[in-house]
Design an enzyme around this catalytic site. Structure first.
Site, PDB file in Angstrom:
ATOM      1  N   CYS A  50       0.865  -1.171   0.000  1.00  0.00           N
ATOM      2  CA  CYS A  50       0.000   0.000   0.000  1.00  0.00           C
ATOM      3  C   CYS A  50       0.911   1.233   0.000  1.00  0.00           C
ATOM      4  O   CYS A  50       1.808   1.331   0.839  1.00  0.00           O
ATOM      5  CB  CYS A  50      -0.912   0.003   1.226  1.00  0.00           C
ATOM      6  SG  CYS A  50      -1.860   1.538   1.385  1.00  0.00           S
ATOM      7  N   ASP A  57      -0.117  -6.040   0.297  1.00  0.00           N
ATOM      8  CA  ASP A  57      -1.344  -6.453  -0.368  1.00  0.00           C
ATOM      9  C   ASP A  57      -1.036  -7.731  -1.127  1.00  0.00           C
ATOM     10  O   ASP A  57       0.015  -7.849  -1.758  1.00  0.00           O
ATOM     11  CB  ASP A  57      -1.829  -5.371  -1.348  1.00  0.00           C
ATOM     12  CG  ASP A  57      -2.326  -4.130  -0.631  1.00  0.00           C
ATOM     13  OD1 ASP A  57      -3.089  -4.277   0.349  1.00  0.00           O
ATOM     14  OD2 ASP A  57      -1.964  -3.016  -1.047  1.00  0.00           O
TER      15      ASP A  57
END
Length: 151
Positions: A50, A57
């Site tokens: 992120c 992620d």
């Protein structure tokens, strides 16, 4: 054979880049350019960061394309996708960057990239992008697949 295709990664010791590395992508000649056919890559271990929080992620990335003259070499694609591991980008950016880099590399007739990102904070995101060569039947295919996506 590898030398004929000018492939640098295949058959060598793997060196993993620590950040986004489109330069590792390699292409080879499509041996069947007269045929329309699909090629699908699945990367179930895609990770990125992120760009705001730095949290990881996780996703499965699906890449589907109809080649023209060039095709992406799979080991170089793996190294390229792994290079996102320490790269900060939103989910939607990841799939669009991947698609644009592959268009630049191979100039495919058609390509689509889907990211199936695992939930974080109680929400999951599945971005989809595609492209068809302008002024061709593939441009019409891209429009149709985009507007009918997930129906």
């Amino acid at each position: 054979m590898r030398e004929q295709e000018n492939l640098q990664q295949l058959g060598k010791t793997t060196v993993y880049k620590q950040d986004y590395a489109p330069e590792v992508l390699e292409a080879f000649d499509n041996k069947h350019p007269e045929n329309d056919y699909w090629v699908r890559f699945n990367c179930p271990e895609f990770t990125s960061l992120c760009p705001i929080t730095g949290q990881p992620d996780f996703a499965t990335i699906h890449i589907d394309y109809i080649p023209d003259i060039k095709m992406v070499e799979s080991k170089s694609l793996k190294l390229y996708l792994f290079s996102f591991r320490n790269h900060g980008a939103f989910h939607e950016d990841c799939v669009n960057i991947i698609m644009k880099d592959l268009i630049k590399l191979m100039n495919p007739n058609y390509i689509e990239v889907t990211g199936i990102f695992t939930p974080r904070g109680g929400i999951s995101i599945y971005p989809f992008c595609n492209y068809g060569k302008p002024d061709s039947k593939y441009e019409a295919l891209a429009e149709k697949r985009l507007f009918e996506h997930n129906r």
